[in-house]
Design an enzyme around this catalytic site. Structure first.
Site, PDB file in Angstrom:
ATOM      1  N   CYS A 243      41.420  35.027  35.162  1.00  0.00           N
ATOM      2  CA  CYS A 243      42.151  33.835  34.704  1.00  0.00           C
ATOM      3  C   CYS A 243      43.653  34.116  34.641  1.00  0.00           C
ATOM      4  CB  CYS A 243      41.655  33.442  33.314  1.00  0.00           C
ATOM      5  SG  CYS A 243      39.890  33.213  33.266  1.00  0.00           S
TER       6      CYS A 243
ATOM      7  N   ARG B 226      45.911  34.250  41.900  1.00  0.00           N
ATOM      8  CA  ARG B 226      44.891  35.041  41.180  1.00  0.00           C
ATOM      9  C   ARG B 226      43.498  34.441  41.369  1.00  0.00           C
ATOM     10  NH1 ARG B 226      47.734  37.785  36.691  1.00  0.00           N
ATOM     11  NH2 ARG B 226      45.900  37.668  35.395  1.00  0.00           N
TER      12      ARG B 226
ATOM     13  N   TRP C 207      38.978  31.354  36.083  1.00  0.00           N
ATOM     14  CA  TRP C 207      38.047  31.870  37.095  1.00  0.00           C
ATOM     15  C   TRP C 207      36.757  32.104  36.318  1.00  0.00           C
ATOM     16  CZ3 TRP C 207      36.420  37.220  38.151  1.00  0.00           C
ATOM     17  CH2 TRP C 207      35.813  37.386  39.394  1.00  0.00           C
TER      18      TRP C 207
ATOM     19  N   ASN D 169      41.841  34.987  28.553  1.00  0.00           N
ATOM     20  CA  ASN D 169      41.482  35.708  29.776  1.00  0.00           C
ATOM     21  C   ASN D 169      40.692  36.930  29.327  1.00  0.00           C
ATOM     22  OD1 ASN D 169      41.281  36.894  32.265  1.00  0.00           O
ATOM     23  ND2 ASN D 169      43.388  37.627  32.337  1.00  0.00           N
ATOM     24  N   GLY D 170      39.440  37.059  29.783  1.00  0.00           N
ATOM     25  CA  GLY D 170      38.622  38.208  29.391  1.00  0.00           C
ATOM     26  C   GLY D 170      37.193  37.760  29.091  1.00  0.00           C
TER      27      GLY D 170
ATOM     28  N   GLU E 143      37.547  49.139  55.826  1.00  0.00           N
ATOM     29  CA  GLU E 143      38.597  48.195  55.395  1.00  0.00           C
ATOM     30  C   GLU E 143      38.676  47.012  56.349  1.00  0.00           C
ATOM     31  OE1 GLU E 143      40.100  47.622  52.851  1.00  0.00           O
ATOM     32  OE2 GLU E 143      41.826  46.393  53.423  1.00  0.00           O
TER      33      GLU E 143
ATOM     34  N   LYS F 227      38.225  43.102  55.196  1.00  0.00           N
ATOM     35  CA  LYS F 227      39.220  42.055  55.488  1.00  0.00           C
ATOM     36  C   LYS F 227      38.548  40.846  56.122  1.00  0.00           C
ATOM     37  CE  LYS F 227      42.005  42.917  53.377  1.00  0.00           C
ATOM     38  NZ  LYS F 227      41.597  43.953  52.520  1.00  0.00           N
TER      39      LYS F 227
ATOM     40  N   GLU G  16      36.005  39.011  53.643  1.00  0.00           N
ATOM     41  CA  GLU G  16      36.490  38.383  52.404  1.00  0.00           C
ATOM     42  C   GLU G  16      37.353  37.152  52.666  1.00  0.00           C
ATOM     43  OE1 GLU G  16      39.200  40.451  49.784  1.00  0.00           O
ATOM     44  OE2 GLU G  16      39.958  41.655  51.396  1.00  0.00           O
TER      45      GLU G  16
ATOM     46  N   HIS H  46      21.278  55.670  63.466  1.00  0.00           N
ATOM     47  CA  HIS H  46      20.397  55.739  62.287  1.00  0.00           C
ATOM     48  C   HIS H  46      20.097  54.356  61.709  1.00  0.00           C
ATOM     49  CE1 HIS H  46      20.930  60.068  62.438  1.00  0.00           C
ATOM     50  NE2 HIS H  46      22.208  59.839  62.612  1.00  0.00           N
TER      51      HIS H  46
ATOM     52  N   LYS I 223      42.629  37.892  42.711  1.00  0.00           N
ATOM     53  CA  LYS I 223      43.525  38.950  43.172  1.00  0.00           C
ATOM     54  C   LYS I 223      43.290  40.241  42.395  1.00  0.00           C
ATOM     55  CE  LYS I 223      46.720  41.013  45.414  1.00  0.00           C
ATOM     56  NZ  LYS I 223      46.358  41.490  46.771  1.00  0.00           N
TER      57      LYS I 223
HETATM   58  C1  AGP Z   1      40.890  43.709  48.754  1.00  0.00           C
HETATM   59  O1  AGP Z   1      41.363  42.907  49.825  1.00  0.00           O
HETATM   60  C2  AGP Z   1      40.348  42.887  47.608  1.00  0.00           C
HETATM   61  N1  AGP Z   1      41.290  41.953  47.159  1.00  0.00           N
HETATM   62  C3  AGP Z   1      39.752  43.749  46.515  1.00  0.00           C
HETATM   63  O2  AGP Z   1      38.741  44.550  47.103  1.00  0.00           O
HETATM   64  C4  AGP Z   1      40.726  44.694  45.761  1.00  0.00           C
HETATM   65  O3  AGP Z   1      41.144  45.733  46.613  1.00  0.00           O
HETATM   66  C5  AGP Z   1      39.971  45.309  44.575  1.00  0.00           C
HETATM   67  O4  AGP Z   1      39.614  44.256  43.698  1.00  0.00           O
HETATM   68  C6  AGP Z   1      40.794  46.358  43.813  1.00  0.00           C
HETATM   69  O5  AGP Z   1      41.943  45.757  43.266  1.00  0.00           O
HETATM   70  P1  AGP Z   1      43.105  46.727  42.688  1.00  0.00           P
HETATM   71  O6  AGP Z   1      43.618  47.544  43.836  1.00  0.00           O
HETATM   72  O7  AGP Z   1      44.124  45.786  42.120  1.00  0.00           O
HETATM   73  O8  AGP Z   1      42.463  47.598  41.644  1.00  0.00           O
END
Ligand code: AGP
Length: 611
Positions: free
Chosen positions: A2, A27, A73, A99-100, A484, A488, A491, A507, A606
């Protein structure tokens, strides 16, 4: 995660709150709301985006110079108008944005219901509002004391801002586990979940610490801990600048941040390499260097993209510093009973510096005596403040939910740490150390070259934008880059993608290969190239489509792969900094062609500050 923003001062709060919520849009959220003090407290809130909230409040009297806003969120209770924040206590005395997660909210809710409280939402936040009101009314104390007393009964994480109808002109804020930043202006104060909504008004901030409560008016800031001990605000000056938070000529923040990487990698090593390129300085770990040199093992904890950077770090530290490395998902590590002691070096990697699992992982090992370092991108973030020392990545604000420039800056820091430790531990000769440093300083120009070839990558993206599955393969130090690349794509385009060590094909994954399955392979000219060629041949004999990233000058690869993306040669240690770029651009263009929300992908935030 949030977003919270609040204001008290001489100006009208509404436009400041709305712009602040827009600054927090990156966010991720599913509803938004505000509360304004305007001869009583008025609340406007709805499911949807900030623009929907603006439409809701369009014809209302949105005056008042005190207020707070929230983007949600959902963690408890589905996205709905009722579950949007702010939440009101039953008698309307208190309004709360949060937030939490309150872990014992069910127990507290039952207790309050037995005392006659009626609830109108499914959220844990409404429980908090009624708990504070109950203490306020029963014990006849002021709002700040009622808040502190109520919070001593709460188990869980919170970043809170509270308005009390009977105490106009003041904000109450409390923090435990979810970040809150106070901005200090002239006859005005700001509050937000991070510095983004604040930096256009002031560069003077206070990062609240866990279990602190602040009472703020237009002229004053009083800070205490939950137990009434007065705290002195630690005022910092932040270096962020407003023009770093707009898209400029780019369609999305993510594309802007991909194209910033020649500069952001330069910024990461700027001031940290001697003019004659003979040595690396990392001031943030200077004090603990003796302990790093003597370390027996490195444990790296992280999540998501940062975890992929950690895997690259494993190759770098083992190859160049000759130190054993274990890479751990923070979310798993925090619930194991790991064996960590004073001879260990624990490194937490986090762009936001607020990821709950990563923060919990370092808190778990604090008593072990291990040296704990942070590699973060946000100055003043919780992880950067709770580690013994660390190195900021200096990538600049990263707004796109899909992490790009933070990833290459994290790898740049890890490379500098591995080379520096290698030199200090005599694992690298002076000449080897110099060569690595010189190769690192060449990287930004090579990044620029690759990004200039965006159009060819966009054309390839157009060929594969409709697929439902994809495989990413890499070997050695490029295996984490395959992971990675898959992250990308999945997501932001919602295509199912998996990353694998290329040799793992036999495998299992090879059963997936057919003419509908694109296989994205990292086939740069390194010591494992011939092995990768065999893997490509295995795919081709099963009619799979191969899109290869290869080193410029390699002509053989054109006989093997269906498409080739060339990258310039570079030192193997630094190849992840180049090899990831085509996959970042590929994911971006596929997502755009599929009409996805690139900067705010569905279901994602984020920074995941709740577990
Ligand atoms: C990566 O593209 C994502 N947004 C997500 O996996 C992110 O890397 C992960 O949540 C870790 O976030 P941080 O680096 O702020 O700890």
């Amino acid at each position: 995660m949030c977003g919270i923003v609040a204001y008290v001062g001489d100006r009208t709060a509404y436009p400041i709150l709305i712009k602040g919520l827009q600054r927090l849009e990156y966010r991720g959220y599913d509803s938004a709301g505000i509360a304004l003090f305007n001869s009583g407290i008025h609340v406007y809130k709805c499911k949807g985006k900030v623009k929907d909230l603006q439409a809701l409040a369009r014809d209302e009297d949105v005056g008042g110079s005190v207020g707070m806003g929230h983007t949600r969120w959902a963690t408890h209770g589905e996205p709905s108008d009722a579950n949007a924040h702010p939440h009101r206590s039953m008698h309307g005395t208190f309004h709360v944005v949060h937030n939490g997660i309150i872990e014992n909210y069910v127990h507290l809710k039952k207790e309050l219901m037995n005392r006659g409280y009626v609830f109108y939402t499914d959220t844990d936040t409404e429980v908090l509002a009624n708990l504070i009101e109950d203490v306020y009314r029963e014990q006849e104390v002021d709002a700040e004391l009622a808040t502190r007393l109520a919070l001593t009964r709460v188990v869980g994480a919170y970043g809170l801002v509270i308005l009390c109808e009977e105490e106009p002109g003041r904000l109450i804020a409390a923090r435990k586990g979810s970040p809150l930043v106070i901005g200090i202006g002239e006859h005005e104060y700001f509050l937000a979940s991070d510095a983004m909504p604040i930096i256009e008004y002031t560069d003077r901030v206070v990062y609240m610490n866990d279990e602190e409560v602040a009472v703020i008016t237009s002229e004053s800031l009083d800070l205490k801990d939950l137990y009434n001990d007065v705290k002195t605000p630690d005022i910092k000056t932040i270096q962020l600048h407003i023009d770093s938070i707009d898209k400029g000529n780019y369609a999305h923040f993510m594309l802007k941040e991909i194209h910033e990487q020649a500069h952001s990698v330069t910024d990461t090593f700027r001031g940290r390499i001697a003019m004659d390129e003979s040595k690396i300085f990392l001031g943030g770990i200077l004090d603990v260097m003796p302990r790093l040199i003597e370390a027996r093992r490195i444990i790296i904890v992280a999540c998501g993209t940062s975890w992929h950077a950690a895997l690259v770090g494993e190759y770098l530290f083992e190859e160049y510093a000759r130190l054993p490395v274990e890479v751990e998902y923070a979310s798993e590590f925090r619930y194991r009973n790991p064996i960590v002691d004073k001879d260990d070096l624990v490194i937490a990697i986090s762009q936001s510096g607020e990821t709950a699992d990563t923060l919990a992982a370092i808190r778990l090992v604090k008593e072990s005596g291990a040296t704990i370092l942070g590699i973060c991108n946000v100055a003043g973030s919780s992880i950067s403040r709770e580690t013994d020392a660390g190195v900021y990545t200096h990538a600049g604000i990263e707004i796109g939910v899909a992490s790009t420039k933070a990833f290459t800056s994290q790898i740049t820091v890890l490379a500098m740490m591995a080379f520096l430790l290698g030199n200090k531990r005599q694992a690298l000769s002076v000449e080897e150390y110099r060569v690595l440093i010189r190769e690192l300083t060449r990287v930004p120009a090579l990044i620029a070259e690759i990004l200039a070839g965006e159009e060819k990558i966009r054309e390839i993206a157009a060929l594969y934008k409709e697929v439902t599955n994809a495989l990413f393969l890499g070997r050695g130090i490029l295996f984490p880059v395959a992971l990675e690349g898959a992250l990308k794509l999945k997501e932001i385009s919602y295509i199912h993608a998996e990353g694998y060590p290329a040799a793992e094909m036999k495998h299992g994954p090879i059963a997936l290969i057919d003419e509908t399955m694109p296989v994205f392979v990292l086939a740069t000219s390194d010591k494992l190239y011939e092995k990768v060629v065999s893997n490509i041949q295995e795919v081709k004999t099963r009619k799979g489509k191969v899109i290869a990233v290869a080193t410029r000058g390699n002509t053989d690869i054109y006989k093997l792969a269906d498409h080739v993306i060339e990258i310039p040669p570079c030192h193997e240690a630094l190849s992840p900094l180049l090899a990831i770029l085509p996959w970042q651009l590929l994911a971006y263009h596929v997502a755009v062609m599929r009409g996805c929300n690139v900067d705010q992908p569905r279901n994602l935030a984020k920074s995941v500050t709740v577990e």
